[in-house]
Design a protein around this motif. Sequence first.
Motif, PDB file in Angstrom:
ATOM      1  N   ASP A  91       0.827  -1.209   0.000  1.00 48.12           N
ATOM      2  CA  ASP A  91       0.000   0.000   0.000  1.00 48.12           C
ATOM      3  C   ASP A  91       0.861   1.259   0.000  1.00 48.12           C
ATOM      4  O   ASP A  91       0.559   2.230  -0.680  1.00 48.12           O
ATOM      5  CB  ASP A  91      -0.940   0.010   1.207  1.00 48.12           C
ATOM      6  CG  ASP A  91      -2.004  -1.068   1.104  1.00 48.12           C
ATOM      7  OD1 ASP A  91      -2.449  -1.366  -0.024  1.00 48.12           O
ATOM      8  OD2 ASP A  91      -2.402  -1.611   2.147  1.00 48.12           O
ATOM      9  N   VAL A  92       1.955   1.247   0.782  1.00 53.03           N
ATOM     10  CA  VAL A  92       2.878   2.383   0.857  1.00 53.03           C
ATOM     11  C   VAL A  92       4.302   1.822   0.922  1.00 53.03           C
ATOM     12  O   VAL A  92       4.549   0.848   1.627  1.00 53.03           O
ATOM     13  CB  VAL A  92       2.611   3.246   2.117  1.00 53.03           C
ATOM     14  CG1 VAL A  92       3.520   4.478   2.131  1.00 53.03           C
ATOM     15  CG2 VAL A  92       1.147   3.660   2.207  1.00 53.03           C
ATOM     16  N   ALA A  93       5.206   2.435   0.174  1.00 54.92           N
ATOM     17  CA  ALA A  93       6.596   1.973   0.167  1.00 54.92           C
ATOM     18  C   ALA A  93       7.541   3.171   0.183  1.00 54.92           C
ATOM     19  O   ALA A  93       7.310   4.152  -0.518  1.00 54.92           O
ATOM     20  CB  ALA A  93       6.863   1.125  -1.069  1.00 54.92           C
ATOM     21  N   TYR A  94       8.590   3.070   0.988  1.00 47.38           N
ATOM     22  CA  TYR A  94       9.632   4.104   1.029  1.00 47.38           C
ATOM     23  C   TYR A  94      10.907   3.529   0.442  1.00 47.38           C
ATOM     24  O   TYR A  94      11.348   2.441   0.813  1.00 47.38           O
ATOM     25  CB  TYR A  94       9.878   4.572   2.463  1.00 47.38           C
ATOM     26  CG  TYR A  94      11.150   5.384   2.601  1.00 47.38           C
ATOM     27  CD1 TYR A  94      11.286   6.613   1.960  1.00 47.38           C
ATOM     28  CD2 TYR A  94      12.215   4.920   3.354  1.00 47.38           C
ATOM     29  CE1 TYR A  94      12.459   7.360   2.071  1.00 47.38           C
ATOM     30  CE2 TYR A  94      13.385   5.668   3.480  1.00 47.38           C
ATOM     31  CZ  TYR A  94      13.502   6.867   2.831  1.00 47.38           C
ATOM     32  OH  TYR A  94      14.659   7.599   2.935  1.00 47.38           O
ATOM     33  N   LEU A  95      11.491   4.277  -0.489  1.00 46.88           N
ATOM     34  CA  LEU A  95      12.738   3.901  -1.133  1.00 46.88           C
ATOM     35  C   LEU A  95      13.783   4.954  -0.794  1.00 46.88           C
ATOM     36  O   LEU A  95      13.571   6.148  -1.038  1.00 46.88           O
ATOM     37  CB  LEU A  95      12.530   3.811  -2.651  1.00 46.88           C
ATOM     38  CG  LEU A  95      13.632   3.196  -3.483  1.00 46.88           C
ATOM     39  CD1 LEU A  95      13.958   1.776  -3.018  1.00 46.88           C
ATOM     40  CD2 LEU A  95      13.221   3.166  -4.949  1.00 46.88           C
ATOM     41  N   THR A  96      14.898   4.536  -0.205  1.00 46.61           N
ATOM     42  CA  THR A  96      15.944   5.475   0.205  1.00 46.61           C
ATOM     43  C   THR A  96      16.601   6.133  -1.007  1.00 46.61           C
ATOM     44  O   THR A  96      16.545   5.604  -2.124  1.00 46.61           O
ATOM     45  CB  THR A  96      17.044   4.753   1.013  1.00 46.61           C
ATOM     46  OG1 THR A  96      17.692   3.800   0.154  1.00 46.61           O
ATOM     47  CG2 THR A  96      16.483   4.057   2.245  1.00 46.61           C
ATOM     48  N   ALA A  97      17.238   7.261  -0.764  1.00 50.99           N
ATOM     49  CA  ALA A  97      17.954   7.970  -1.830  1.00 50.99           C
ATOM     50  C   ALA A  97      19.059   7.093  -2.418  1.00 50.99           C
ATOM     51  O   ALA A  97      19.281   7.095  -3.636  1.00 50.99           O
ATOM     52  CB  ALA A  97      18.541   9.270  -1.281  1.00 50.99           C
ATOM     53  N   GLU A  98      19.725   6.308  -1.578  1.00 56.33           N
ATOM     54  CA  GLU A  98      20.802   5.429  -2.041  1.00 56.33           C
ATOM     55  C   GLU A  98      20.268   4.352  -2.988  1.00 56.33           C
ATOM     56  O   GLU A  98      20.882   4.072  -4.016  1.00 56.33           O
ATOM     57  CB  GLU A  98      21.506   4.769  -0.846  1.00 56.33           C
ATOM     58  CG  GLU A  98      22.237   5.738   0.073  1.00 56.33           C
ATOM     59  CD  GLU A  98      21.306   6.478   1.042  1.00 56.33           C
ATOM     60  OE1 GLU A  98      21.701   7.557   1.515  1.00 56.33           O
ATOM     61  OE2 GLU A  98      20.176   6.003   1.303  1.00 56.33           O
ATOM     62  N   LEU A  99      19.125   3.778  -2.631  1.00 60.95           N
ATOM     63  CA  LEU A  99      18.546   2.744  -3.502  1.00 60.95           C
ATOM     64  C   LEU A  99      17.993   3.340  -4.785  1.00 60.95           C
ATOM     65  O   LEU A  99      18.051   2.706  -5.843  1.00 60.95           O
ATOM     66  CB  LEU A  99      17.479   1.950  -2.758  1.00 60.95           C
ATOM     67  CG  LEU A  99      18.011   1.015  -1.677  1.00 60.95           C
ATOM     68  CD1 LEU A  99      16.873   0.405  -0.877  1.00 60.95           C
ATOM     69  CD2 LEU A  99      18.892  -0.069  -2.277  1.00 60.95           C
ATOM     70  N   LEU A 100      17.472   4.558  -4.713  1.00 63.63           N
ATOM     71  CA  LEU A 100      17.014   5.241  -5.938  1.00 63.63           C
ATOM     72  C   LEU A 100      18.180   5.448  -6.888  1.00 63.63           C
ATOM     73  O   LEU A 100      18.061   5.248  -8.101  1.00 63.63           O
ATOM     74  CB  LEU A 100      16.402   6.594  -5.600  1.00 63.63           C
ATOM     75  CG  LEU A 100      14.917   6.637  -5.324  1.00 63.63           C
ATOM     76  CD1 LEU A 100      14.510   8.000  -4.797  1.00 63.63           C
ATOM     77  CD2 LEU A 100      14.129   6.297  -6.566  1.00 63.63           C
ATOM     78  N   GLU A 101      19.317   5.846  -6.333  1.00 63.11           N
ATOM     79  CA  GLU A 101      20.505   6.061  -7.158  1.00 63.11           C
ATOM     80  C   GLU A 101      20.998   4.737  -7.743  1.00 63.11           C
ATOM     81  O   GLU A 101      21.379   4.663  -8.906  1.00 63.11           O
ATOM     82  CB  GLU A 101      21.612   6.718  -6.336  1.00 63.11           C
ATOM     83  CG  GLU A 101      22.808   7.111  -7.163  1.00 63.11           C
ATOM     84  CD  GLU A 101      23.835   7.883  -6.342  1.00 63.11           C
ATOM     85  OE1 GLU A 101      25.032   7.570  -6.490  1.00 63.11           O
ATOM     86  OE2 GLU A 101      23.445   8.768  -5.568  1.00 63.11           O
TER      87      GLU A 101
END
Length: 189
Positions: A91-101
């Motif tokens: 339903d909701v997910a948080y992706l860290t800046a490091e994983l986005l990169e």
Amino acid sequence: MVITSTSPLLDEDEKDYDDAHLPPEYYDEVPEGMEEVDGELIEKTGMTLSHAAAQGNLIYAWRQHLVTTGQGGKVYPEAPCRTDQQRRRPDVAYLTAELLEQYGQPNIFPHSYPLIGEVASPDDSAEMLFSKAREYLRSGCQEVWLLFPENRLVMIVTSEQWLVLNETETASTQTTLPGFRIPVFDLFA
């Protein structure tokens, strides 16, 4: 609309991808509003207004925390990911800046998101939600928030502990999204 014809007039892209018996390698993403459970595509159903409100409140709160702290990363609703067993849409997910990169924005994230929120629908069993939380944790997730709008409870699950909080308490992240805190009541307002 369900297309069952195998007519040569249909391109591969136009065939029905809601078919529950598609082999996992047949598609690279999970169709919107569905999850792959035990090799079958299952429609996510049972969302109520209280479910939608809790989901929206959690998304807003996590995003606001990212903005005010400058921590980076992104919060997504219904973003697909792979687990050790399934293809899910938390339903909701948080992706860290490091994983986005590292990963960019693939069609389906290759493992669980570091922080996941699942909101119980009236037709969800507690046992199913607990199993889903364990599945996420086995697949790279560090923390799962289970929200129960009908009972105004939040359960925060990590590999070390299961915390249960009622509407008079304040929930805070345990491993991911440092410094995030919110009164449980606000998640269900």
